[in-house]
Enzyme design. Structure first.
Site, PDB file in Angstrom:
ATOM      1  N   TYR A 145      17.527 -10.469 -50.516  1.00 26.36           N
ATOM      2  CA  TYR A 145      16.929 -10.626 -49.010  1.00 26.36           C
ATOM      3  C   TYR A 145      16.032 -11.739 -48.848  1.00 26.36           C
ATOM      4  O   TYR A 145      14.849 -11.547 -49.273  1.00 26.36           O
ATOM      5  CB  TYR A 145      16.532  -9.279 -48.585  1.00 26.36           C
ATOM      6  CG  TYR A 145      15.855  -9.098 -47.425  1.00 26.36           C
ATOM      7  CD1 TYR A 145      14.639  -8.412 -47.220  1.00 26.36           C
ATOM      8  CD2 TYR A 145      16.537  -9.652 -46.018  1.00 26.36           C
ATOM      9  CE1 TYR A 145      13.722  -8.416 -46.086  1.00 26.36           C
ATOM     10  CE2 TYR A 145      15.466  -9.307 -44.932  1.00 26.36           C
ATOM     11  CZ  TYR A 145      14.311  -8.790 -45.012  1.00 26.36           C
ATOM     12  OH  TYR A 145      13.655  -8.391 -43.729  1.00 26.36           O
ATOM     13  N   ASP A 230      14.177  -0.728 -53.963  1.00 24.28           N
ATOM     14  CA  ASP A 230      14.463  -0.766 -52.179  1.00 24.28           C
ATOM     15  C   ASP A 230      15.761  -0.123 -52.153  1.00 24.28           C
ATOM     16  O   ASP A 230      16.593  -0.568 -52.427  1.00 24.28           O
ATOM     17  CB  ASP A 230      14.507  -2.075 -51.614  1.00 24.28           C
ATOM     18  CG  ASP A 230      14.719  -2.299 -50.396  1.00 24.28           C
ATOM     19  OD1 ASP A 230      15.026  -1.351 -49.701  1.00 24.28           O
ATOM     20  OD2 ASP A 230      14.535  -3.394 -49.632  1.00 24.28           O
ATOM     21  N   ILE A 232      16.865   1.186 -49.180  1.00 21.65           N
ATOM     22  CA  ILE A 232      17.101   1.256 -47.656  1.00 21.65           C
ATOM     23  C   ILE A 232      18.640   1.328 -47.210  1.00 21.65           C
ATOM     24  O   ILE A 232      18.656   1.699 -46.204  1.00 21.65           O
ATOM     25  CB  ILE A 232      16.518  -0.232 -47.059  1.00 21.65           C
ATOM     26  CG1 ILE A 232      16.110  -0.152 -45.697  1.00 21.65           C
ATOM     27  CG2 ILE A 232      17.410  -1.228 -47.035  1.00 21.65           C
ATOM     28  CD1 ILE A 232      15.337  -0.969 -44.986  1.00 21.65           C
ATOM     29  N   LYS A 268      18.117   0.996 -41.563  1.00 19.14           N
ATOM     30  CA  LYS A 268      19.820   0.895 -41.720  1.00 19.14           C
ATOM     31  C   LYS A 268      20.460   2.191 -41.727  1.00 19.14           C
ATOM     32  O   LYS A 268      21.603   2.360 -41.303  1.00 19.14           O
ATOM     33  CB  LYS A 268      19.620   0.029 -43.047  1.00 19.14           C
ATOM     34  CG  LYS A 268      18.937  -1.067 -43.458  1.00 19.14           C
ATOM     35  CD  LYS A 268      18.949  -2.206 -42.341  1.00 19.14           C
ATOM     36  CE  LYS A 268      18.059  -3.336 -42.515  1.00 19.14           C
ATOM     37  NZ  LYS A 268      18.213  -4.476 -41.585  1.00 19.14           N
TER      38      LYS A 268
END
Lengths: 475, 515
Positions: A145, A230, A232, A268
């Site tokens: 990302y 992460d 998410i 998300k």
């Protein structure tokens, strides 16, 4: 004249990267079905809008969860004054429970380890501040990302060292790649403090299997570096294989828990990026303690904490939300990837996330970054779609693009697919004669597909994908 | 052993070589021993704000919570990072000195009052909280507004609930509509003496990140800001923790009623220069915390002149602008800046809704600047500290109701005035005088005649007796870096009028033995 700081004047914000150029194009000419039908369609924003109606129904049926209703206003005073950086106990409990549910209740999360932050953006920065000093580094598997370049480095002074993953093995994170990156950091005199993995992956949309995760946990223990997971996109895993969290692996594998930290958010999984709910969950007491104090820079509004606490402690709602969300994502993903395959566009096989990792390598004039940039400019300016080029994710191979599919309604999706089809048609016509035979079969499949496109309701999650000679299997 | 050779020169005479090698070795070992001892001491109070934790397995990392404030970066690496991988997991050096603040009376008092809160009926012997600058006096007005305007607040008038309007990504520096509403509110609060331009506003999740963001934008690590003392204890965190920026104290004295003098500013500026610190700006609070005085128009002009002369920024923290009581005129920094003034680029104002609208939980902070470059950078930094969208929507409706806002401001001021007078009078009856102040939620009281020794130690002793015997939590001046011992901040806006006599009784109980 009075000067300002290096942080203020420098490029640490990363907004000059091509990732954001597409956004700028979109912002100057955004698509609207009636007002701006020729505008740029935003396919570069990983937002989950598929379950809004579901949430809206809950909010309307539960006025007591909102402070601005006759039923909820009695909670107003204590909520308005609540600025304790520990966060409301109900909020932490609800979040811990939700995180557990998303992992099939295979692990339990302790509310006292839940620390708030200003979105996942704030959470990542906070973790970097806690774990590393300026000049130290984190390893990050590519592609990753683009926001990490800014969130982990800008104000912290921390460096990122890429762990290069290859398309030849579907971008898996190998032990070899990890060791190579670690050595490279050493050579550059960078002290590695941790490894950051995104699981499910952004931009790939894939999940890490048990073997890879175990290998990663072993690696970080050997090197005595931190592991930041992460997660998410944990609830966006819409089909098999099942998601495996780091929190599960550390129950199975010997591990120094002080090294393990999870970054999470509701942006998300629940589609609430506007709420700014970021979470740091650490198994390290010192980090929890420090992060909690640091969370003063990004506390979640108590009004939002109150709403989320109510929503996420409604077990029935949460259970059905998770199921419904997966269903919608699966449906959209299947339709989108199938439609693309019909025009000869393949993508990495994925089972999670709000996007696909589209393979346009064969459309490149040559295997270079420049060629990828050229193709991308064509997509933005002629096809009028904002997709994100693989280079902005530090992908080592040109030709890959991330395309988001969950941030639009069905109609916009159709318009986007139509534009892609038109573009591919033009592209194929412009190609050299040896591809003629493919083109004719392409035309055939297109006419068949046209019916499919006009009535998308025919598509269901159970419709088998028709085989196309142009689909390159992406295993 | 290069260090031995020059030391040899120092240790002349008998046993020169032996002493020259033993002494540095001994010093080295003592240093290691001292530092090792500090490293191994477990930190008992990681979270002075938290209720007692379950005694489940404590992670070995708690032993790493050390207090090594003067650590340089390279040294910290050696100490916190073992050479061999099997030692404890290293975290950042920042962590260690951040946790240091946990032991200050400010936080200890807060947690004690939280654990054992006073209630007239349920807990009449609990701790009365006078250590938090919060305003509970007028919350009922806000609550009533909400009760009457409930549905409009989130939905907007006549519209259907739009989830996408609140759930999706919004600009990180705040919705334009909200900026307009906040600009209007700020004007109203300052009695329309200034008109604020919404496009010069950057919104943040509370005033805490607003100050930090400005610190990141105006100074590089190692630079410094001048801050008049006594100041809000939170500046230690907001200005210094993660930015690497220093605070240079500019002492204000009781002889001047703790008003800022340009001479003191100048002296502090020169002191910083001598230390090799580059000063980038001045942070003033107006109305000030903990004293509550207002900066006069004259002082503000002088401040601007000083900033111009030394090429500095000015951050004016005006978060209490609407919480003035009394007759003195509040003048905002924005008022004295001319639109065409080239020096406007030096001026930045921070504000928020935590004090003036009693909504600290909602996390609404403001950076208002006349400098486009600073605004551009600050805007990008708000991604780490953005305001929750549903909260913005709720407050847009409230702030646009200007009639409500006016009523609220006026009523709130009256209530603050009443409490200020009552508390001040109560303290004076016991011989405790306070600085005459016109803003804020507190009395800045002089108890220097009542402390056992005229020192920080004496002051903290009195604070301790007030907390543990009197069961009253106040803030000792040393937490605010007041240069004169014996001053205490008494916050009155979390009390009701009935509480005041109780507070006085309790203080009297503590003071009797000393008299």
């Amino acid at each position: 004249m009075v000067a300002i700081s290096k942080i203020a004047t420098g490029n640490g914000h990363g907004e000059n990267s091509p990732y954001f150029d597409g956004w700028k194009a979109y912002e100057t000419n955004p698509f609207h079905p009636t007002d701006r039908p020729d505008g740029v369609i935003q396919m570069g924003l990983a937002e989950n809008q598929l379950c809004f109606n579901f949430v809206k129904k809950w909010v309307i049926e539960h006025p007591e969860a909102s402070l601005c209703s006759a039923q909820g206003v009695n909670k107003f005073k204590e909520t308005a004054l609540f600025q304790d950086y520990h966060g409301m106990p109900e909020f932490r409990q609800a979040v811990a429970k939700f995180m557990g549910k998303v992992r099939g209740d295979r692990v339990k999360f302790e509310p006292d380890r839940v620390v708030m932050s200003g979105g996942a953006t704030g959470a990542h920065e906070m973790v970097a501040f806690c774990l590393a000093d300026p000049g130290e580094a984190f390893l990050v598997p590519t592609p990753y990302y683009p926001g990490f370049d800014r969130d982990l480095r800008w104000r912290t002074g921390v460096e990122l060292v890429p762990v290069v993953c290859e398309s030849s093995n579907d971008f898996k994170i190998t032990r070899n790649a990890l060791e190579t990156a670690y050595e490279k950091a050493k050579e550059a005199n960078l002290r590695v403090k941790g490894l950051l993995i995104t699981n499910p992956s952004n931009p790939l949309g894939t999940i890490l299997d048990r073997e890879t995760l175990t290998g990663i946990v072993k690696f970080i223990n050997e090197k005595n570096i931190h592991l930041i997971g992460d997660e998410i996109y944990a609830a966006t895993v819409f089909t098999e294989p099942e998601f495996v969290s780091i929190s599960e692996i550390i129950e199975e594998v010997e591990c120094n828990r002080d090294l393990i930290h999870i970054v999470y958010s509701l942006s998300k999984d629940m589609g609430f990026p506007g709420f700014r709910v970021g979470i740091v969950y650490s198994y390290n007491d010192a980090v929890v303690s420090c992060a909690r104090k640091m969370s003063s820079f990004g506390l979640v509004s108590s009004q939002t904490q109150h709403l989320i606490a109510s929503m996420l402690s409604d077990n029935d709602f949460v259970d059905s939300f998770i199921v419904e969300s997966k269903k919608q994502l699966l449906k959209r993903h299947k339709y989108f990837t199938w439609s693309l395959s019909q025009v000869g566009i393949g993508s990495l096989k994925s089972n999670a996330g709000l996007f696909i990792w589209m393979d346009l390598r064969k459309l490149l004039k040559e295997k270079t970054l420049e060629a990828e940039k050229d193709l991308w400019r064509v997509i933005i300016n002629e096809v009028k779609l904002n997709v994100s080029p693989g280079s902005s994710f530090h992908c080592n191979e040109p030709g890959w693009f991330r395309v988001c599919f969950a941030n639009m309604d069905d109609h916009t999706m159709e318009v986007a697919l139509l534009r892609i089809r038109t573009f591919m048609l033009k592209h194929n016509e412009a190609m050299v004669p040896q591809k003629l035979c493919r083109r004719s079969s392409l035309k055939l499949s297109l006419s068949r597909r046209r019916d499919g496109f006009m009535s998308p309701s025919i598509m269901s999650p159970h419709t088998p994908l028709p085989p196309s000679p142009l689909v390159r299997a992406r295993t | 052993m290069r260090v031995i050779v020059p030391l040899q020169g120092v240790v002349q005479g008998r046993g020169g070589l032996v002493l020259g090698s033993i002494i540095p070795c001994a010093l080295f070992y003592f240093l290691q021993f001292y530092l090792k001892r500090n490293l191994d001491d477990p930190d008992d109070q990681n979270e002075s704000n938290s209720p007692p934790q379950n005694p489940t397995a404590r992670s070995p990392s708690t032993d790493q919570l050390t207090e090594l404030p003067t650590l340089t970066r390279s040294l910290s690496r050696t100490l916190l990072s073992p050479r061999h991988p099997s030692g404890p997991a290293p975290i950042s050096a920042r962590v260690s000195w951040i946790v240091k603040g946990a032991d200050s009376p400010y936080y200890i008092g807060l947690s004690r009052a939280k654990e054992d809160p006073y209630d007239e009926l349920d807990n009449p012997n609990g701790v009365i909280q006078l250590g938090v600058a919060e305003n509970k006096l007028s919350l009922d007005l806000v609550k009533d507004w909400l009760a009457e305007n409930a549905s409009e607040a989130i939905l907007g008038s006549g519209k259907e609930l739009s989830i996408s309007g609140i759930a999706t990504y919004q600009p990180f520096d705040g919705l334009m509509e909200f900026k307009v509403a906040v600009a209007g509110f700020m004007s109203q609060v300052m009695e329309n003496a200034v008109s604020f331009n919404p496009s010069q506003i950057v919104l943040t999740a509370g005033a805490t990140p607003a100050i930090e963001i400005l610190s990141f934008c105006l100074a590089d690590p190692g630079n410094a800001f001048l801050v008049p003392t006594p100041y809000y204890p939170g500046f230690e965190r907001d200005v210094k923790w993660r930015t690497g920026v220093e605070i240079i104290h500019v002492p204000c004295r009781s002889a001047d009623n703790f008003n800022l003098s340009i001479a003191a500013l100048d002296r502090s500026f020169n002191r910083a220069k001598k230390r090799g610190l580059k000063v980038r700006g001045i942070i003033i609070s107006n109305p000030s915390n903990p004293v509550g005085n207002l900066l006069s128009r004259e002082t503000l002009y002088s401040l601007l002149d000083f900033a111009r002369e030394k090429n500095l920024h000015i951050i004016s923290n005006e978060i209490l602008a609407g919480s003035t009581h009394g007759n003195e005129e509040f003048v905002s920094m924005a008022e004295i800046i001319e639109p065409e003034d080239i020096d406007r680029k030096r001026v930045h104002i921070t504000y928020g809704l935590s004090k003036d609208l009693s909504l600290p939980g909602f996390r609404v902070g403001v950076i208002y600047s006349f400098n486009e470059d600073v605004l551009a950078a600050a805007k990008k930094l708000t991604r780490f500290s953005a305001i929750s969208a549903p909260t913005q929507r709720l407050l847009i409706s409230m702030l646009f109701d200007t009639r409500f806002v006016q009523t609220f401001i006026t009523t709130n001021r009256e209530r603050l005035q009443r409490m200020y007078v009552q508390l001040g009078a109560g303290l004076e009856k016991m011989g405790i005088k306070s600085i005459k102040s016109s803003g804020g939620f507190y009395c800045w009281a002089d108890m220097s005649g009542l402390i056992s020794s005229y020192s920080e130690k004496g002051e903290v002793e009195l604070w301790d007796r007030l907390l543990n015997i009197g069961k009253v939590n106040v803030t000792p001046g040393s937490c605010c870096h007041c240069i004169e011992p014996g001053w205490f901040r008494f916050c009155f806006a979390t009390l009701t009028e009935k509480d005041i006599p109780v507070v006085m009784e309790r203080i009297q109980k503590v003071l009797k033995p000393v008299n």
